[in-house]
Design an enzyme around this catalytic site. Structure first.
Site, short mmCIF file in Angstrom:
data_model
loop_
_atom_site.label_atom_id
_atom_site.label_comp_id
_atom_site.label_asym_id
_atom_site.label_seq_id
_atom_site.Cartn_x
_atom_site.Cartn_y
_atom_site.Cartn_z
N ASP A 1 0.86 -1.18 0.00
CA ASP A 1 0.00 0.00 0.00
C ASP A 1 0.91 1.25 0.00
O ASP A 1 2.14 1.16 0.08
CB ASP A 1 -0.98 -0.02 1.19
CG ASP A 1 -2.22 0.85 0.91
OD1 ASP A 1 -2.16 1.71 0.01
OD2 ASP A 1 -3.25 0.68 1.60
C1 BGC Z 1 -5.10 3.17 0.23
C2 BGC Z 1 -5.28 2.14 -0.87
C3 BGC Z 1 -5.19 2.80 -2.21
C4 BGC Z 1 -3.86 3.51 -2.31
C5 BGC Z 1 -3.60 4.16 -3.65
C6 BGC Z 1 -3.87 4.02 0.02
O1 BGC Z 1 -3.81 5.08 0.91
O2 BGC Z 1 -5.03 2.50 1.47
O3 BGC Z 1 -6.50 1.47 -0.71
O4 BGC Z 1 -5.33 1.85 -3.23
O5 BGC Z 1 -3.81 4.51 -1.31
O6 BGC Z 1 -4.38 5.28 -3.84
#
Ligand code: BGC
Length: 742
Positions: free
Chosen positions: A280
């Site tokens: 993530d």
């Molecule tokens: C979130 C993810 C997301 C990623 C990209 C993160 O902060 O937890 O779910 O896909 O950002 O935007």
């Protein structure tokens, strides 16, 4: 790349990401091997590097692409910009490798559908597959080839804002919808220009964050992981998902991004998953804040060793791993493995043949917000609305009331942002039909429609109450539209309370005080604890955030053009103190009763039940269940039991019922939930019409993880319940026995 290899790649079909064996020697593998053989170490680590653009790549980022130091970008969208970046990658970088272009296409790209939690309330996997497919078509036309969806985290705590992004509290419903969404995004052939690589996220148990506070610590047993949190991931893997994202949280002391057991032993070993794993956002760097890595390099080493292939935005793999590989502290083979998975994903998408994946400015203009996409959004939004209460059949609005005056009141009545909800992609508020607009359009010229905002969503001024109350007094019915703003759910939007924010509760009470009948329409990214409304307001609709067609869908239901058919995918608590709350809880040694020394709250009515239970939802008609039959009184552990029941529309109008099957293992070697969903069917019935519905109970639904955590169907007595929610239903019992049938 030679022409022969390009042709050879043409033979590779998608949907097979998970099916391809890492060691097979297909033409794709030969291409990948040859690319890896020609890469420098930095270029290998470049493939593992996933930076984000700030709408467009910076000159420095474009330079990294030229040097082969970027595997993909996130947040680079729009056909023109995506094509330009791909063009650069395949013409100016040394090995001409195309880019993965990832984006959070959570519930639509431009045509915004109901938030996933709302869509789950439709209990309609075919609809979820369709909306994911349309979202993929729009995103792909705009240059995106990879979505960070579906989010398949089970959420038992509505304080957690990300409950909005998933399918709710139940692993069975969650698994069915996870698989449907993966199929929808990826289609049957990932090379198709209306398919994108899907990502099941966030592995794992992110929804179990302590206190419902986002990013917080998780400590669950392996049993609960396997029974509750992991099944939707397994379903996504079985459906061929091409990518998985690790979660921000730790589980029992090990952050997921450094969890070798989770990512390698379980996911790749036990489940035979062979797609890519991405971290993530900044999660590899955050291993330092977790306190399991003393430096960026150590964090990178841990994540790679756990099996995380791609580094989202930390830049650590690219910057810090070369030295570790060169000094022998990281084997080059583990880098190659990760590179291979990323190149295979690119090949599976057909990017070596068509790096643009069908994206073009013309296609983008033709596809985004196409009329049939809006039509689908409208249909699914209707299905997602849950009728929670309807005393005296206030709804649908009678012709007489509709012909007179309707007062529409509340800060969300004309708020397009709240209708779009969290993670609105490229949704444009100007595309949204608000509740007010939908009612106005449907009511037509003969109705006197008046609107007063009444209050803000969070501010505490009551200055607008006077107008709202005056309007309600003059009206035949007051439709009060209150709830949460879009940014009150989703990421980093945990709440410590679950009531109506600001002074909306007081506004509702003031309008109710006029004596004019009130229809409460809730817009929210989570279930809201509204016990006062449940007691005093005659009609309540949970309308979540339904996307661009919110207003049309709400108006359809209010005026009775469609009978509501949504059922809650989550329990609605009476009070925040009840959470975590979920229907498939254990019985405990002291189940709640009048006796003081039993499991309950002294300040809530017995049996400490939710305000509205999982699976619950009313209709404008009624449904009866009868003639519950089992195919046998006894089965062996390997057998399947057939459960049949007759569902009859016993009311005056057409309607759709979601018939639900629950099972309870009465005595097992480990404790079992009081009920667990094991099947459901949506059935449309005309007045008086009856239909025989059949469910199959297979070992998968009847088994459990025994004391040794091995999955087993244990002999003993089981109960089944079939009905319209988790709190009701006809009952029958049967036995699983190892003895041969008499
Ligand atoms: C979130 C993810 C997301 C990623 C990209 C993160 O902060 O937890 O779910 O896909 O950002 O935007």
């Amino acid at each position: 790349m030679t022409a022969a290899l390009v042709l050879a790649l043409g033979l590779v079909t998608a949907g097979s990401v998970a099916a391809q064996h890492p060691r097979s020697h297909s033409p794709t593998d030969r291409l990948i091997d040859s690319l890896i053989a020609r890469m420098t170490l930095e270029q290998k680590l470049g493939q593992l590097n996933l930076p984000s653009v700030d709408t467009r790549p910076s000159p420095q980022q474009l330079d990294l692409v030229r040097q082969g130091l970027v595997g993909g970008f996130l947040n680079l969208t729009g056909a023109a910009a995506a094509r330009a970046a791909q063009h650069l990658a395949v013409t100016e970088s040394r090995l001409h490798i195309p880019l993965l272009l990832g984006y959070d296409v959570i519930h639509g790209y431009r045509t915004i559908f109901p938030i996933p939690l709302a869509e789950a309330a439709a209990w309609d996997p075919a609809a979820a597959e369709s909306t994911a497919h349309v979202a993929a078509r729009e995103a792909a036309a705009a240059g995106v080839n990879w979505t960070f969806a579906p989010m398949v985290d089970i959420a038992r705590d509505p304080r957690w804002g990300r409950i909005a992004e998933g399918a709710g509290e139940d692993p069975y419903l969650g698994s069915v919808l996870a698989a449907a969404r993966v199929r929808g995004f990826q289609g049957s052939d990932l090379r198709a220009t209306d398919a994108v690589l899907a990502t099941a996220k966030h592995l794992a148990a992110y929804g179990a964050a302590e206190g419902g506070r986002d990013y917080n610590t998780v400590d669950v047993s392996e049993r609960t992981l396997r029974e509750i949190y992991l099944p939707p991931f397994r379903a996504a893997v079985d459906a061929g998902v091409g990518s998985i994202m690790t979660s921000f949280n730790e589980i029992a002391g090990v952050p997921s991004t450094a969890n070798r057991w989770l990512v390698t032993t379980l996911l790749r070993g036990e489940w035979k998953y062979s797609g890519l794993v991405v971290s993530d956002w900044m999660a590899i760097a955050q291993l330092q804040a977790h306190g399991v890595a003393g430096s960026r390099a150590e964090a990178g080493k841990l994540a790679l060793a756990a099996g995380v292939d791609m580094d989202m935005t930390s830049g650590i793999y690219l910057d810090d791993l070369p030295a570790l590989v060169r000094s022998g502290r990281i084997p080059v083979a583990s880098v190659d493995r990760a590179v291979r998975r990323i190149l295979r994903a690119k090949a599976t998408l057909g990017l070596f043949d068509d790096p643009y994946h069908g994206a073009s400015v013309e296609r983008e203009a033709a596809v985004l917000l196409a009329a049939e996409h809006r039509a689908l959004a409208h249909r699914v939004a209707r299905e997602a609305i849950v009728l929670l209460k309807n005393d005296g059949d206030l709804l649908p609005l009678a012709e007489s009331a509709a012909r007179h005056t309707i007062a529409v009141i509340g800060p969300l009545a004309d708020d397009p942002g709240a209708a779009l909800g969290a993670w609105p992609g490229h949704g444009d508020p100007r595309d949204v039909v608000t509740v007010l607009a939908g009612i106005r359009e449907r009511a037509g010229a003969g109705v006197e429609l008046r609107y007063a905002k009444g209050a803000g969503i969070v501010d505490t001024s009551t200055a607008g109450f006077g107008d709202a109350v005056a309007l309600a007094r003059q009206a035949g019915v007051a439709v009060v539209v209150v709830g949460e703003a879009a940014d009150m759910s989703g990421e980093a939007a945990s709440r410590s309370t679950l009531g109506l924010p600001g002074v909306q509760q007081q506004l509702l009470e003031a309008v109710q005080g006029t004596g004019t009948p009130v229809v409460l329409v809730l817009l929210s990214g989570r279930p809201l604890a509204v016990p006062w409304a449940a007691e005093h307001v005659p009609a309540i609709l949970e309308a979540w955030a339904l996307g661009v067609e919110t207003g049309h869908a709400v108006a359809d239901v209010l005026f009775g053009d469609v009978s509501p058919s949504g059922k809650l995918p989550v329990s609605v608590p009476r009070a925040v103190g009840q959470v975590p709350i979920y229907y498939n809880h254990k019985n405990t040694g002291r189940p709640p009763s009048q006796d003081k020394y039993t499991s309950k709250y002294i300040d809530l009515p017995l049996p400490s039940s939710p305000l509205f239970p999982f699976g619950y939802g009313l209709s404008y008609t009624t449904f009866g269940y009868s003639d519950l039959r089992l195919s046998a009184p006894r089965i062996t552990p390997a057998e399947t039991l057939r459960v049949t029941v007759t569902v009859t529309n016993t009311g005056p109008r057409s309607g759709t019922e979601v018939a639900q099957l629950y099972v309870r293992d009465e005595v097992a070697s480990v404790t079992r939930p009081v009920r667990a969903l094991a099947g459901f069917r949506r059935i449309a019935l005309a007045p008086g019409e009856a239909q025989r519905v059949e469910f199959a109970l297979t070992p998968r639904e009847l088994g459990c993880y025994g004391p040794d955590l091995r999955f087993v169907v244990e002999p003993g007595r089981f109960r089944v319940f079939v009905g319209g929610s988790s709190a009701e239903g006809l009952e029958a019992t049967f036995e699983v026995t190892v003895a041969p049938r008499p």
